[in-house]
Design an enzyme around this catalytic site. Sequence first.
Site, mmCIF file in Angstrom:
data_model
loop_
_atom_site.group_PDB
_atom_site.id
_atom_site.type_symbol
_atom_site.label_atom_id
_atom_site.label_comp_id
_atom_site.label_asym_id
_atom_site.label_seq_id
_atom_site.Cartn_x
_atom_site.Cartn_y
_atom_site.Cartn_z
ATOM 1 N N LYS A 1 53.294 -6.480 -23.397
ATOM 2 C CA LYS A 1 52.974 -7.054 -22.093
ATOM 3 C C LYS A 1 53.797 -6.407 -20.962
ATOM 4 O O LYS A 1 54.719 -5.637 -21.209
ATOM 5 C CB LYS A 1 53.213 -8.567 -22.123
HETATM 6 C C1 LIG Z 1 44.845 -13.007 -22.436
HETATM 7 C C2 LIG Z 1 45.852 -13.399 -23.474
HETATM 8 N N1 LIG Z 1 46.034 -14.703 -23.733
HETATM 9 C C3 LIG Z 1 46.927 -15.108 -24.630
HETATM 10 C C4 LIG Z 1 47.692 -14.219 -25.349
HETATM 11 C C5 LIG Z 1 48.624 -14.738 -26.391
HETATM 12 O O1 LIG Z 1 49.932 -14.427 -26.090
HETATM 13 P P1 LIG Z 1 51.083 -14.505 -27.205
HETATM 14 O O2 LIG Z 1 50.939 -13.284 -28.061
HETATM 15 O O3 LIG Z 1 52.345 -14.504 -26.396
HETATM 16 O O4 LIG Z 1 50.885 -15.766 -27.949
HETATM 17 C C6 LIG Z 1 47.549 -12.850 -25.098
HETATM 18 C C7 LIG Z 1 48.376 -11.820 -25.758
HETATM 19 O O5 LIG Z 1 48.343 -11.431 -26.833
HETATM 20 C C8 LIG Z 1 46.591 -12.424 -24.155
HETATM 21 O O6 LIG Z 1 46.381 -11.126 -23.918
#
Ligand SMILES: Cc1ncc(COP(=O)(O)O)c(C=O)c1O
Length: 346
Positions: A154
């Site tokens: 990210k």
């Molecule tokens: C649009 C979106 N929502 C949610 C997530 C979930 O994030 P995390 O991996 O921090 O749980 C991600 C990333 O992987 C994402 O790109």
Amino acid sequence: MGPRIQEFEAAYAELLGCKHAIALSSCTAALHLAYLAVGVGPGDEVVVPSMSFAATANAVLYCGGTPVFADIVGRDDLGLDVADAAERITDRTKAVCAMHYAGYPAAVDRLREMCDARGIALVEDAAHSPSAELGGRKLGTWGAAGCFSFFSNKVLSVGEGGLLATDDDDVAERVRSLRSHGMTSGTWDRHRGHAETYDVVALGFNYRMDEPRAALLLSRMRSLDGEIARRRAIVRGYRERLASVERLTIPYTDEAVERSSCYVMPTLLDETVDRREFRQELSARGIQTSILYPAIHEFTEYRRRYPDVALPRTEDAARTQVTLPLFPHMTESQLDRVCDAVTKLL
Ligand SMILES: Cc1ncc(COP(=O)(O)O)c(C=O)c1O
């Protein structure tokens, strides 16, 4: 959850200009707690984009709710279409979730108005969009809750990590409680011997972040705006170099770039281009690409649950999307190399 978490939460709240920033173990956890905090439970519906990562919809299912998929605007804007989202609202709808694709603002100003008028909550999946904004207001602060990700790939990365932003004291209180098993005392209080015992007052989870990660995030945050500026410069370079390439659509406008956190560099190929072959040719030249995203409603698990969902614009984007390399330390010569290869292949 000690002083570094508190410091990081205060710094992130200041960055966003919001009242509460609550550090969590992931954005998935943030989405889960956001939906719970706005009251999503069995029988409730949440309108969500299918052009997103699975977590946006999965977290609705964790609450026992039903994700109702809405279409995107189109090939120039992969954000949620307000009119289509509005049409999918029923008397069971508890919330609408907007995702800021690649860091570009979804129409949260209009979505907020629409949700307010109907008495439902707006949740923002801001996983891609730290420090991005719309109309001078940071993304993730437009609705009842904004959910951020600090996963490795990210814009602001730390490995695993997330955060929920809110101005609503009740949402904040519920999220703080549920991130640590609904316990009445915190881990830091118990660590320092300030709490003799505790009660469990709600069914919560272990969605906590830890001190080392908060320390790393605090340090990484210092370079966030500089890195975003660099990302925008690279995206400007891509847009100039690829503007006249045929059979390629570069979504969003030059103006939108200046408000975006520029998480990734999205492109869409014409239907006449064989995407697999195009990606293989780039890979053979040492250029990695990815697909953001396969549509959620077309995954096996979702087809099994909701076989009849049809979203023509999302399906078109999911079939033709290719993400080009983008990272803050990308050089001009790397940019030239990618653009030359794309131009030649198309
Ligand atoms: C649009 C979106 N929502 C949610 C997530 C979930 O994030 P995390 O991996 O921090 O749980 C991600 C990333 O992987 C994402 O790109």
